[in-house]
Design an enzyme around this catalytic site. Structure first.
Site, PDB file in Angstrom:
ATOM      1  N   LYS A   1       0.798  -0.963  -0.041  1.00  0.00           N
ATOM      2  CA  LYS A   1      -0.163   0.173  -0.117  1.00  0.00           C
ATOM      3  C   LYS A   1       0.806   1.374  -0.008  1.00  0.00           C
ATOM      4  O   LYS A   1       1.466   1.560   1.078  1.00  0.00           O
ATOM      5  CB  LYS A   1      -0.857   0.036   1.251  1.00  0.00           C
ATOM      6  CG  LYS A   1      -2.316   0.755   0.925  1.00  0.00           C
ATOM      7  CD  LYS A   1      -2.109   2.063   0.745  1.00  0.00           C
ATOM      8  CE  LYS A   1      -1.829   3.243   1.911  1.00  0.00           C
ATOM      9  NZ  LYS A   1      -1.565   4.583   1.426  1.00  0.00           N
TER      10      LYS A   1
ATOM     11  N   GLU B   1       9.781   2.301  10.681  1.00  0.00           N
ATOM     12  CA  GLU B   1      10.998   3.382  10.309  1.00  0.00           C
ATOM     13  C   GLU B   1      10.160   4.617  10.236  1.00  0.00           C
ATOM     14  O   GLU B   1       9.283   4.841   9.455  1.00  0.00           O
ATOM     15  CB  GLU B   1      11.519   2.971   9.087  1.00  0.00           C
ATOM     16  CG  GLU B   1      12.614   1.700   9.237  1.00  0.00           C
ATOM     17  CD  GLU B   1      13.644   2.064  10.340  1.00  0.00           C
ATOM     18  OE1 GLU B   1      13.957   2.717  10.913  1.00  0.00           O
ATOM     19  OE2 GLU B   1      13.846   0.727  10.805  1.00  0.00           O
TER      20      GLU B   1
ATOM     21  N   CYS C   1      14.038  11.185   5.461  1.00  0.00           N
ATOM     22  CA  CYS C   1      14.152  10.819   6.897  1.00  0.00           C
ATOM     23  C   CYS C   1      15.471  11.034   7.669  1.00  0.00           C
ATOM     24  O   CYS C   1      15.433  11.386   8.684  1.00  0.00           O
ATOM     25  CB  CYS C   1      13.524   9.713   7.196  1.00  0.00           C
ATOM     26  SG  CYS C   1      14.462   8.311   6.333  1.00  0.00           S
TER      27      CYS C   1
ATOM     28  N   GLU D   1      10.301  17.433  13.449  1.00  0.00           N
ATOM     29  CA  GLU D   1      10.799  17.132  12.146  1.00  0.00           C
ATOM     30  C   GLU D   1      10.153  18.352  11.106  1.00  0.00           C
ATOM     31  O   GLU D   1       8.709  18.247  11.106  1.00  0.00           O
ATOM     32  CB  GLU D   1      10.263  15.809  11.813  1.00  0.00           C
ATOM     33  CG  GLU D   1      10.655  15.301  10.219  1.00  0.00           C
ATOM     34  CD  GLU D   1      10.671  13.847  10.147  1.00  0.00           C
ATOM     35  OE1 GLU D   1       9.297  13.483  10.072  1.00  0.00           O
ATOM     36  OE2 GLU D   1      11.234  13.014   9.564  1.00  0.00           O
TER      37      GLU D   1
HETATM   38  P1  NAD Z   1       2.592   9.110   6.522  1.00  0.00           P
HETATM   39  O1  NAD Z   1       2.745   8.545   7.927  1.00  0.00           O
HETATM   40  O2  NAD Z   1       1.370  10.303   6.242  1.00  0.00           O
HETATM   41  O3  NAD Z   1       2.208   7.990   5.763  1.00  0.00           O
HETATM   42  C1  NAD Z   1       2.988   6.845   5.310  1.00  0.00           C
HETATM   43  C2  NAD Z   1       2.197   5.622   4.816  1.00  0.00           C
HETATM   44  O4  NAD Z   1       1.286   5.225   5.998  1.00  0.00           O
HETATM   45  C3  NAD Z   1       1.235   5.954   3.624  1.00  0.00           C
HETATM   46  O5  NAD Z   1       1.250   4.921   2.538  1.00  0.00           O
HETATM   47  C4  NAD Z   1      -0.214   6.328   4.285  1.00  0.00           C
HETATM   48  O6  NAD Z   1      -1.234   6.174   3.389  1.00  0.00           O
HETATM   49  C5  NAD Z   1      -0.329   5.289   5.308  1.00  0.00           C
HETATM   50  N1  NAD Z   1      -1.205   5.371   6.295  1.00  0.00           N
HETATM   51  C6  NAD Z   1      -1.473   6.788   7.006  1.00  0.00           C
HETATM   52  N2  NAD Z   1      -2.483   6.289   7.937  1.00  0.00           N
HETATM   53  C7  NAD Z   1      -2.427   5.004   7.980  1.00  0.00           C
HETATM   54  C8  NAD Z   1      -3.329   4.075   8.738  1.00  0.00           C
HETATM   55  N3  NAD Z   1      -4.236   4.612   9.748  1.00  0.00           N
HETATM   56  N4  NAD Z   1      -2.919   2.693   8.725  1.00  0.00           N
HETATM   57  C9  NAD Z   1      -2.321   2.406   7.667  1.00  0.00           C
HETATM   58  N5  NAD Z   1      -1.485   3.287   6.880  1.00  0.00           N
HETATM   59  C10 NAD Z   1      -1.668   4.446   7.190  1.00  0.00           C
HETATM   60  O7  NAD Z   1       3.964   9.614   6.040  1.00  0.00           O
HETATM   61  P2  NAD Z   1       4.240  10.265   4.768  1.00  0.00           P
HETATM   62  O8  NAD Z   1       3.885  11.730   5.041  1.00  0.00           O
HETATM   63  O9  NAD Z   1       3.883   9.567   3.502  1.00  0.00           O
HETATM   64  O10 NAD Z   1       6.220  10.393   4.695  1.00  0.00           O
HETATM   65  C11 NAD Z   1       6.977  11.150   5.599  1.00  0.00           C
HETATM   66  C12 NAD Z   1       7.414  10.755   6.815  1.00  0.00           C
HETATM   67  O11 NAD Z   1       7.948   9.413   6.429  1.00  0.00           O
HETATM   68  C13 NAD Z   1       8.428  11.437   7.538  1.00  0.00           C
HETATM   69  O12 NAD Z   1       8.020  11.520   8.984  1.00  0.00           O
HETATM   70  C14 NAD Z   1       9.602  10.708   7.362  1.00  0.00           C
HETATM   71  O13 NAD Z   1      10.611  11.210   8.272  1.00  0.00           O
HETATM   72  C15 NAD Z   1       9.298   9.685   7.250  1.00  0.00           C
HETATM   73  N6  NAD Z   1      10.245   8.496   6.727  1.00  0.00           N
HETATM   74  C16 NAD Z   1      10.915   7.666   7.436  1.00  0.00           C
HETATM   75  C17 NAD Z   1      11.747   6.867   6.758  1.00  0.00           C
HETATM   76  C18 NAD Z   1      12.863   5.859   7.655  1.00  0.00           C
HETATM   77  O14 NAD Z   1      13.369   5.095   6.951  1.00  0.00           O
HETATM   78  N7  NAD Z   1      13.053   6.132   8.771  1.00  0.00           N
HETATM   79  C19 NAD Z   1      12.178   6.882   5.454  1.00  0.00           C
HETATM   80  C20 NAD Z   1      11.286   7.968   4.478  1.00  0.00           C
HETATM   81  C21 NAD Z   1      10.275   8.641   5.306  1.00  0.00           C
END
Ligand code: NAD
Length: 477
Positions: A172, A246, A280, A377
């Site tokens: 997803k 992550e 990230c 962040e």
């Molecule tokens: P997000 O948490 O908004 O979304 C991530 C994913 O989770 C999306 O596919 C979203 O649709 C899904 N999601 C949202 N609500 C959900 C739920 N209730 N149940 C299941 N899935 C759900 O994050 P984003 O805005 O897409 O990405 C940015 C964030 O990702 C930043 O905080 C960044 O630091 C982090 N990030 C971390 C890493 C790492 O490896 N540590 C790498 C890249 C990005």
């Protein structure tokens, strides 16, 4: 024009709703049509993954690995096309987007060989006639939930190990980069038996939620924000399934008095400003010793002020737009808040008047380590420079946030480097290297609120995507 669909049981599958996707660098350019799915679509994908899993496991590591090698070959032929699509969909400059596609190829190759490597121990048994050993079993169906900022590399670095160890997957991807994920999956999924790779597009709080709660999904691998990760952890614990998270970072660079000024400035600019700060592992704080502070801050401000922003498809662009209007509003909100608090600017300081989501690459001087720009962040092209009296104080400031993903130190002294390696609360510590760019064959993950304390990539992936089985075989007769 590309139109994204689901991929279920070996073929394209319809979505329940569609929407136009606009280029974040050009408001009026439609990049493609994305899709949104229902819980029923998700149900079909999980069933397909379930039906395929036992045969996939029995196929054996050699055949599974060979399919990953073939997938790498196909993706490699489409690196330019995938890079262009990612650049148009989420605004990453083209060289970085191509590099990400190439990295996905390398990850598939790396894991193509992984099933052939040692995955257990022989353990002496009390009875001399008994052979006792450990082996690893796949989890079954794994749900993979990914963010928009690495639309190719992150789905692949989760799918490749899951697959080679005998799991089937339901991916997803994030809503904001679903076209790129769809394009990648539609290139490689046809190589695999039906049901081994499934893709369901849709909203996190709809299909994402159904995926994490589905009783037949036995493992959840998530990359995204800390809030969503925390929620997934709660659901996974209640369901008793394995999970891996992550999440965010607030990654510091420490610049010691004996640092190479040029190297420290170069690495800070690259770590903070590539991908418009939307990594990230992006550098978001620079903690600088007082002897080098003014020279460093001045040089950093000048370099950042000279960065070329523009169309991600222009090879001369260093900095593209941020991904969306909401992201721009959030980043500019942090900048305005810091200005209201009286923080002085060394570069940038607001949004850019252009028909795209552009934010000026921004540097703040003499930042209070407790202020919002030094604690939260931001996920944009903003960096806070913090003065400190020495390495002890630098470590105290570096560790004084909730996150602990990546950290760097710039120094010519082995003593300082080792003190920082030992003292930094971060899952990845880099000396004279930028905070971003950890290689795919090395463990990736964070401490504190950045991760669920597991690691991805490299050999570490074996730990998550398999379970240990202890076997004792007694010979009789
Ligand atoms: P997000 O948490 O908004 O979304 C991530 C994913 O989770 C999306 O596919 C979203 O649709 C899904 N999601 C949202 N609500 C959900 C739920 N209730 N149940 C299941 N899935 C759900 O994050 P984003 O805005 O897409 O990405 C940015 C964030 O990702 C930043 O905080 C960044 O630091 C982090 N990030 C971390 C890493 C790492 O490896 N540590 C790498 C890249 C990005």
């Amino acid at each position: 024009m590309i139109e994204a669909k689901n991929w279920v049981a070996g073929s394209q599958s319809p979505v329940t709703a569609r929407a136009e996707v606009y280029n974040p660098a050009h408001y009026d350019e439609i990049v493609g049509i994305t899709g949104y799915s229902s819980s029923e679509d998700l149900e079909q994908a999980v069933q397909a993954a379930c039906n395929a899993q036992v045969a996939w496991k029995r196929l054996g590591f050699l055949a599974r690995g060979n399919l990953l090698f073939r997938a790498a070959g196909i993706l490699e032929e489409h690196v330019d096309e995938l890079g262009q699509l990612a650049a148009k969909e989420m605004g990453k400059p083209i060289a970085e987007a191509r590099g990400e596609a190439q990295r996905a190829v390398a990850i598939l190759r790396y894991y193509g060989g992984e099933g052939a490597r040692t995955m257990g121990d022989v353990i002496p048994a009390a009875n001399p006639g008994t052979l006792q050993y450990t082996t690893r079993e796949p989890l079954g169906v794994v749900g993979i939930i990914t963010p928009w900022n690495f639309p190719l590399a992150i789905p692949v670095w989760k799918m490749a190990p899951a697959l080679v160890f005998g799991n089937t997957v339901v991916l997803k991807p994030a809503e904001l980069s679903a076209l790129t994920a769809y394009q990648m999956v539609s290139l490689i999924a046809p190589l695999f038996p039906p049901g081994v790779i499934n893709l369901v597009l849709g909203r996190g709080n709809e299909v994402g939620e159904s995926l994490i709660r589905h009783p037949q999904v036995r493992g959840l691998s998530f990359t995204g924000s800390a809030g969503v990760g925390q929620h997934i952890a709660e659901v996974a614990v209640a369901r008793g399934v394995k999970y891996q998270l992550e999440m965010g970072g607030k990654n510091p660079v420490i610049v010691a008095n004996d640092a190479s000024l040029e190297l420290a400035v170069d690495a800070t600019v690259s770590g903070a400003m590539r991908s418009a700060g939307q990594k990230c592992t992006a550098t978001s704080r620079v903690i600088v010793a007082d002897g080098i502070y003014r020279a460093f801050a001045t040089a950093l401000g000048e370099r950042v002020a000279s960065l070329k922003w523009g169309d991600p498809l222009d090879p001369g662009t260093y900095l593209g737009p941020v991904v969306s209007a909401a992201q721009k509003e959030k980043v500019v909100g942090f900048i305005e808040g810091a200005k209201r608090e009286g923080h002085r600017l060394l570069a940038g300081g607001g949004s850019i008047e252009a028909p795209g989501h552009f934010v000026m690459p921004t540097v703040f001087d003499e930042v209070d380590p407790q202020s919002a720009i030094a604690q939260d962040e931001i996920f944009g092209p903003v960096v806070a420079v913090v003065p400190v009296a020495g390495i002890e104080e630098a470590l105290h400031v570096a560790n004084g946030v909730r996150y602990g993903l990546s950290a760097s130190v710039f120094t010519g002294s082995l003593k300082t480097a080792l003190a920082c390696v030992e003292g930094l609360e971060a899952g990845m510590v880099r000396v004279n290297e930028e905070t971003a760019g950890v290689e795919y064959q090395a463990p990736f993950g964070g401490m504190k609120a950045s991760s669920s304390h597991s690691r991805e990539q490299g050999r570490a992936a074996l730990e998550f995507y398999t379970e240990t089985k202890t076997v004792a075989i007694r010979s009789i007769g």
